[in-house]
Design a protein around this motif. Structure first.
Motif, PDB file in Angstrom:
ATOM      1  N   UNK A   1       0.824  -1.201   0.000  1.00 46.56           N
ATOM      2  CA  UNK A   1       0.000   0.000   0.000  1.00 46.56           C
ATOM      3  C   UNK A   1       0.862   1.256   0.000  1.00 46.56           C
ATOM      4  N   UNK A   2       1.794   1.355   0.939  1.00 45.90           N
ATOM      5  CA  UNK A   2       2.611   2.558   1.063  1.00 45.90           C
ATOM      6  C   UNK A   2       3.688   2.638  -0.015  1.00 45.90           C
ATOM      7  N   UNK A   3       4.219   1.512  -0.426  1.00 50.90           N
ATOM      8  CA  UNK A   3       5.260   1.537  -1.452  1.00 50.90           C
ATOM      9  C   UNK A   3       4.728   2.062  -2.770  1.00 50.90           C
TER      10      UNK A   3
ATOM     11  N   UNK B   1      14.257   3.971 -11.405  1.00 48.04           N
ATOM     12  CA  UNK B   1      13.148   3.397 -10.651  1.00 48.04           C
ATOM     13  C   UNK B   1      13.444   3.205  -9.188  1.00 48.04           C
ATOM     14  N   UNK B   2      12.678   2.311  -8.570  1.00 52.24           N
ATOM     15  CA  UNK B   2      12.720   2.121  -7.117  1.00 52.24           C
ATOM     16  C   UNK B   2      12.858   0.649  -6.803  1.00 52.24           C
TER      17      UNK B   2
ATOM     18  N   UNK C   1       4.001   6.461  -6.740  1.00 48.93           N
ATOM     19  CA  UNK C   1       3.049   7.201  -7.566  1.00 48.93           C
ATOM     20  C   UNK C   1       3.070   8.691  -7.247  1.00 48.93           C
ATOM     21  N   UNK C   2       3.505   9.035  -6.047  1.00 45.89           N
ATOM     22  CA  UNK C   2       3.628  10.445  -5.653  1.00 45.89           C
ATOM     23  C   UNK C   2       5.001  11.002  -6.007  1.00 45.89           C
ATOM     24  N   UNK C   3       5.788  10.253  -6.766  1.00 44.72           N
ATOM     25  CA  UNK C   3       7.101  10.733  -7.186  1.00 44.72           C
ATOM     26  C   UNK C   3       8.125  10.696  -6.090  1.00 44.72           C
TER      27      UNK C   3
ATOM     28  N   UNK D   1       0.994  -1.367  -8.738  1.00 42.69           N
ATOM     29  CA  UNK D   1       2.344  -1.867  -8.474  1.00 42.69           C
ATOM     30  C   UNK D   1       3.322  -0.700  -8.435  1.00 42.69           C
ATOM     31  N   UNK D   2       4.351  -0.861  -7.641  1.00 42.58           N
ATOM     32  CA  UNK D   2       5.359   0.199  -7.500  1.00 42.58           C
ATOM     33  C   UNK D   2       6.192   0.294  -8.769  1.00 42.58           C
ATOM     34  N   UNK D   3       6.469   1.532  -9.189  1.00 42.84           N
ATOM     35  CA  UNK D   3       7.274   1.751 -10.386  1.00 42.84           C
ATOM     36  C   UNK D   3       6.768   0.935 -11.568  1.00 42.84           C
ATOM     37  N   UNK D   4       5.463   0.900 -11.735  1.00 44.01           N
ATOM     38  CA  UNK D   4       4.874   0.054 -12.760  1.00 44.01           C
ATOM     39  C   UNK D   4       5.297   0.468 -14.164  1.00 44.01           C
TER      40      UNK D   4
END
Length: 505
Positions: A245-247, A495-496, A252-254, A420-423
């Motif tokens: 959730x937080x990742x 990316x992350x 997404x918030x940069x 997903x993170x860094x999708x």
């Protein structure tokens, strides 16, 4: 092509019954398919539906199956006794909603009047109002409430009541994956169309903001290295949120989460020292702790009280630069905030809050929904006991208050932001990006600051009614421009690789 979310809202379909007329009187094994609307495996769902002509079997990520049927006669199918299935005739009329998250989802469907039983101290202004008027009953007065057909709850440890449906709200799902529970709850009311329309509108709002962040990063106009720590104090240590959730929200918030667990420090850190990665690299801190201060009338926590209660070193970057945020802007008279109850139901607003922390001038007209600065205790949205705040069944879309948002020209279809993170480029790494808290480059919020490279925000756009036509029209007009932008991002994006722990939110 540029367009706003009002275009999508106007094109959303109206709700109608999930199943065709005549289903009630039909035999349970009818050869007629009565389901008007079906969710598929391609949808972002935290549950798995399997449809028959008159009933649907649902695997809800728990041992027991859920079987919903629209016939008067319950389906006579073979069921494993180990699963202790919940069999419910839909649509239901009265429900028990023990957790705030389920209460908010039901209210968003315009069905708050169906909630007859709740736990104590709901965070919903609507439910508190209904309780005050004796239309909904808290646990001590359940004997006065009518019987309910199903109970929604979020306690994975609860057992013994086969009428309960587990709604996970522990951070294991990405924001738009978590929001998929509105579709599950909608199925109990026979409101699949309405639930899908609400989901799509919120997803559009979320993805438009994420796409704008990505666009600004691509144009070197977004702060790079604004690392965020989201945490909650538990006795003498802080639990850091590093779940899906937080990742996903942070990228997404940069931004990105300060990656404590991958550096061997574990998920909990001692708040009494500034030697931890948590306090050294946190450019901004999101404190989700529930603080109580003073006697009645209750005083909200101010900056001095927060520093005393949190034990976070005051000399670190986030504190010195007033970049600490508490999640209690929406608070009721008992000083209980609704971030963990309403936030997962409105991930688009949580994302906007985070973006406004990283880049305040992103949308200067936006007012934070959940977050407020500890130096401004008067900044709050009081959650009073008023049933007139309940959402009407014919205003479920208009009541969302969607943010005006223009998609970048290159954003023309469905992508996995929010899931997903860094999708947009998950194979990239951002290890070269240093936290602004370490670089000492001020707040990093100037409009023209160079980002160096995009840092994990997600290419996003809304895939809802009207988007198919828009994407087709756009594809013909901007194929060359889209290909050019794609090459730029592939060559420049960083990316992350933030690791994820199983801590719940």
């Amino acid at each position: 092509m540029k367009f706003t979310l009002s275009f999508f809202a106007a094109s959303l379909p109206l709700a109608w019954a999930s199943f065709k007329p005549g289903c009630e009187s039909a035999p349970w094994d009818s050869e007629i398919d009565f389901w008007n609307t079906k969710y598929t495996s391609s949808d972002a769902l935290p549950f798995a539906p399997e449809y028959n002509n008159t009933f649907v079997r649902i695997r809800n990520r728990q041992r027991r199956e859920i079987i919903l049927h629209c016939t008067n006669e319950a389906p006579q199918i073979e069921i494993s006794p180990d699963h202790e299935p919940l069999i419910v005739k839909v649509p239901v009329e009265n429900v028990t909603a023990l957790d705030g998250y389920s209460q908010h989802l039901i209210d968003m469907l315009g069905m708050s009047s169906s909630i007859k039983r709740v736990q104590e101290q709901s965070t919903s202004s609507c439910i508190r109002g209904l309780t005050r008027e004796n239309n909904t009953y808290e646990i001590d007065n359940w004997s006065e409430a009518p019987e309910t057909e199903v109970t929604f709850h979020d306690d994975a440890a609860a057992s013994g009541d086969n009428s309960r449906v587990l709604i996970y709200n522990d951070g294991r799902y990405a924001p738009l994956h978590q929001l998929g529970y509105i579709k599950l709850i909608g199925m109990f009311f026979g409101m699949e169309e309405q639930a899908d329309a609400i989901y799509s509108a919120i997803a559009a709002n979320y993805r438009c903001a994420a796409a704008q962040v990505q666009d600004m990063a691509m144009n070197n106009d977004y702060p790079s290295g604004a690392f965020i720590s989201a945490y909650q104090k538990e006795e003498d240590s802080l639990s850091l949120f590093q779940n899906d959730y937080w990742t996903v929200l942070s990228t997404d918030a940069g931004s990105r989460l300060v990656n404590v667990s991958s550096d061997g420090s574990g998920d909990d850190v001692n708040v009494a020292t500034d030697s931890e990665i948590f306090v050294k690299q946190s450019w901004a801190m999101i404190d989700t702790t529930q603080y109580r201060s003073g006697q009645r009338p209750i005083d909200r926590v101010d900056e001095a009280a927060w520093e005393d209660l949190s034990d976070v070193p005051t000399g670190i970057y986030a504190v010195k630069h007033d970049n600490v945020w508490l999640s209690d802007r929406q608070t009721n008279r008992n000083l209980t905030h609704n971030f963990f109850a309403r936030g997962p139901a409105r991930p688009d607003l949580v994302l906007r809050d985070l973006i406004s922390v990283v880049k305040p001038d992103f949308d200067e007209s936006y007012t934070k929904t959940f977050l407020r600065s500890p130096d401004n205790p008067d900044d709050f949205d009081a959650q009073r006991r008023k049933s007139d705040t309940c959402i009407a069944s014919d205003a479920t879309i208009s009541s969302l208050g969607l943010t005006e948002c223009t998609l970048p020209d290159w954003a023309g279809g469905y992508h996995s932001s929010g899931l997903s993170a860094n999708a947009y480029n998950p194979a990239a790494a951002d290890d070269e990006v240093a936290s602004l808290a370490l670089s000492g480059n001020g707040s990093g919020l100037s409009t023209g600051e160079k980002a160096g490279a995009a840092i994990g925000a997600i290419l996003g756009a809304a895939a809802i009614a009207g988007a198919v036509f828009a994407a087709f029209w756009f594809k013909k007009r901007s194929a060359r421009r889209n290909a050019h932008k794609q090459r730029e991002v592939e060559e420049g994006k960083i990316g992350d690789k933030t690791s994820i722990s199983s801590i719940g939110s």
